[in-house]
Write an enzyme that holds these catalytic residues in place. Structure first.
Site, PDB file in Angstrom:
ATOM      1  CG  HIS A 115      80.699  38.146  14.982  1.00 17.73           C
ATOM      2  ND1 HIS A 115      79.783  37.151  15.187  1.00 17.73           N
ATOM      3  CD2 HIS A 115      80.216  39.237  15.625  1.00 17.73           C
ATOM      4  CE1 HIS A 115      78.797  37.623  15.929  1.00 17.73           C
ATOM      5  NE2 HIS A 115      79.032  38.886  16.205  1.00 17.73           N
ATOM      6  CD  GLU A 127      46.113  25.898  34.773  1.00 16.51           C
ATOM      7  OE1 GLU A 127      45.033  26.302  35.253  1.00 16.51           O
ATOM      8  OE2 GLU A 127      47.192  25.940  35.390  1.00 16.51           O
ATOM      9  CE1 TYR A 172      69.282  17.206  22.482  1.00 13.77           C
ATOM     10  CE2 TYR A 172      67.423  18.581  21.882  1.00 13.77           C
ATOM     11  CZ  TYR A 172      68.368  18.175  22.813  1.00 13.77           C
ATOM     12  OH  TYR A 172      68.368  18.730  24.057  1.00 13.77           O
ATOM     13  CG  HIS A 206      58.135  25.431  33.427  1.00 15.62           C
ATOM     14  ND1 HIS A 206      58.752  24.422  32.722  1.00 15.62           N
ATOM     15  CD2 HIS A 206      58.425  25.205  34.725  1.00 15.62           C
ATOM     16  CE1 HIS A 206      59.375  23.615  33.564  1.00 15.62           C
ATOM     17  NE2 HIS A 206      59.204  24.071  34.786  1.00 15.62           N
ATOM     18  CG  ASP A 226      54.635  24.304  33.274  1.00 15.79           C
ATOM     19  OD1 ASP A 226      54.700  24.077  32.042  1.00 15.79           O
ATOM     20  OD2 ASP A 226      54.024  25.291  33.723  1.00 15.79           O
TER      21      ASP A 226
END
Ligand SMILES: [Zn+2]
Ligand SMILES: [Zn+2]
Length: 393
Positions: A242, A372, A299, A99, A104
């Site tokens: 390439h 946290e 998106y 994560h 998370d």
């Protein structure tokens, strides 16, 4: 009446526990099975009706006491193919999966908001939809589109949508947002140039796709510098070439790949046309042919509603212990953009940079580490916005 910040103290350890559990068992895009099962279990324990939607997505619905507005809160759930290099007791148990973008924490913070909102159900005058989406990192079709197709934004129709992203560029406890475009539309393009190979000493008997490629690459910068309004942020980068196999052989083909980043749909569609026109014209001038393809379903621009953003900034400023700042747009992209196309709303960042705790590495780094202590602020902010916007007239 205790404030949300006082109330969240009771849930903080649970929020952190949930985050650590998901962190140790990260799941890649569209494989978020254990994560979505955990989400459903937690929502049901709170008495929130929830269903699986579009594979591993989850929708939870919490009805308040009145007929107020419908507010959607969104979190993404997927991890990245990155090997974790952070030594924590809850380190990823899956080799090569981590994560590293903090999704998370998004799941844990949104579940924390669900805890706060059920506690404050008497004050909730509308309905809250909890959207846990899969596959944000997938980058193309993503998880938002299929969830919208499955109807998460209707019945009842969503009036406002909010979401947040944890971000290591901002200091811990800082909310960062802006009205208008926040993140770019990313368009991946593929250009195959067909020439005619031959001996390196006799280019006049060939159509040299490497030479033509160099002209195309130069000219594409002209789309940015000479064909686009310079007040519009716009980037075009050829990131891969390439072609060829030896020093004295002119090859038949060259393949270019790159990305185009724009902040509004007009510039986006016009630039795509210009890329086509410029590339084809140059190839034709030198006798080469080309095929141009854009990746489909990428998106859209992540656009915050200006009016809603002002109210959100005002609301977030009331969360004690945090600071709210205006940020510049960034050229990354987000699947949340699809929800924001369907209803006015705001996507915002929550800073987690904390030098003392070693939380200094950027999102997507194998050393990405979250402070946290900020998770409670995320939960409070989401619950606060839901309560306030549900009662908007
Ligand atoms: Zn990411
Ligand atoms: Zn992310």
């Amino acid at each position: 009446m205790p404030s949300l910040l006082e109330q969240v103290r009771r849930y903080e350890s649970e929020i952190i526990k949930i985050r650590r559990k998901i962190h140790s068992n990260p799941e890649l895009a569209n494989a978020e099975r254990a994560t979505s099962t955990l989400v459903i279990r937690k929502l049901e324990a709170l008495g929130i009706r929830s269903t699986k939607v579009a594979g591993t997505g989850v929708l939870g619905v919490l009805k308040g006491r009145g007929n107020g507005k419908v507010v959607a809160l969104r979190a993404d759930m997927d991890a990245l193919p990155v090997e974790e290099h952070v030594d924590v007791p809850f380190k990823s148990k899956k080799k090569g999966v981590m994560h590293a973008c903090g999704h998370d924490t998004h799941v844990a913070m949104l579940l924390g908001a669900a805890m706060l909102l059920t506690e404050n159900i008497e004050k909730l005058t509308g309905t809250v939809k909890f959207i846990f989406q899969p596959a944000e990192e997938e980058g193309g079709i993503g998880g938002a589109g299929p969830m919208i197709k499955a109807g998460v934004m209707s019945n009842p129709k969503v009036d406002y949508v909010f979401g947040l992203h944890i971000d290591a560029t901002f200091p811990s406890g800082v909310f960062a947002l802006r009205g208008g475009p926040l993140m770019a539309a990313p368009d991946t393009f593929f250009i195959r140039i067909h020439g005619m190979g031959g001996h390196g000493s006799e280019p006049h008997k060939t159509v040299d796709p490497i030479y033509v490629s160099s002209q195309v690459i130069n000219a594409l910068q002209g789309v940015s510098a000479r064909m686009t309004d310079q007040t519009q942020p716009f980037v075009i980068s050829v990131c891969s070439i390439h072609s060829g196999s030896a020093h004295n052989i002119i090859p038949d083909d060259a393949l270019l790949e790159g990305t185009m980043r724009t902040f509004d749909e007009k510039t986006r569609s016009r630039s795509k046309k210009q890329l086509n026109q410029v590339t084809k014209t140059i190839c034709r001038a030198f006798g080469a042919e080309c095929e141009i393809r854009f990746k489909e379903n990428t998106y859209p621009v992540t656009r915050n509603n200006e009016r809603v953003a002002l109210k959100v900034a005002h609301s977030l400023r009331e969360v004690r212990g945090t600071r709210t700042i205006k940020c510049e747009p960034i050229l990354g992209a987000e699947d949340v953009s699809r929800f924001l196309q369907r209803a006015p709303g705001v996507y915002y960042f929550l800073g987690t940079r904390n030098e003392k705790k070693g939380c200094i590495y950027p999102n997507h780094s194998p050393q990405f580490k979250v402070d946290e202590a900020v998770l409670k602020y995320g939960s409070v902010s989401l619950a606060k916005l839901a309560l306030e916007f549900a009662s908007q007239s």
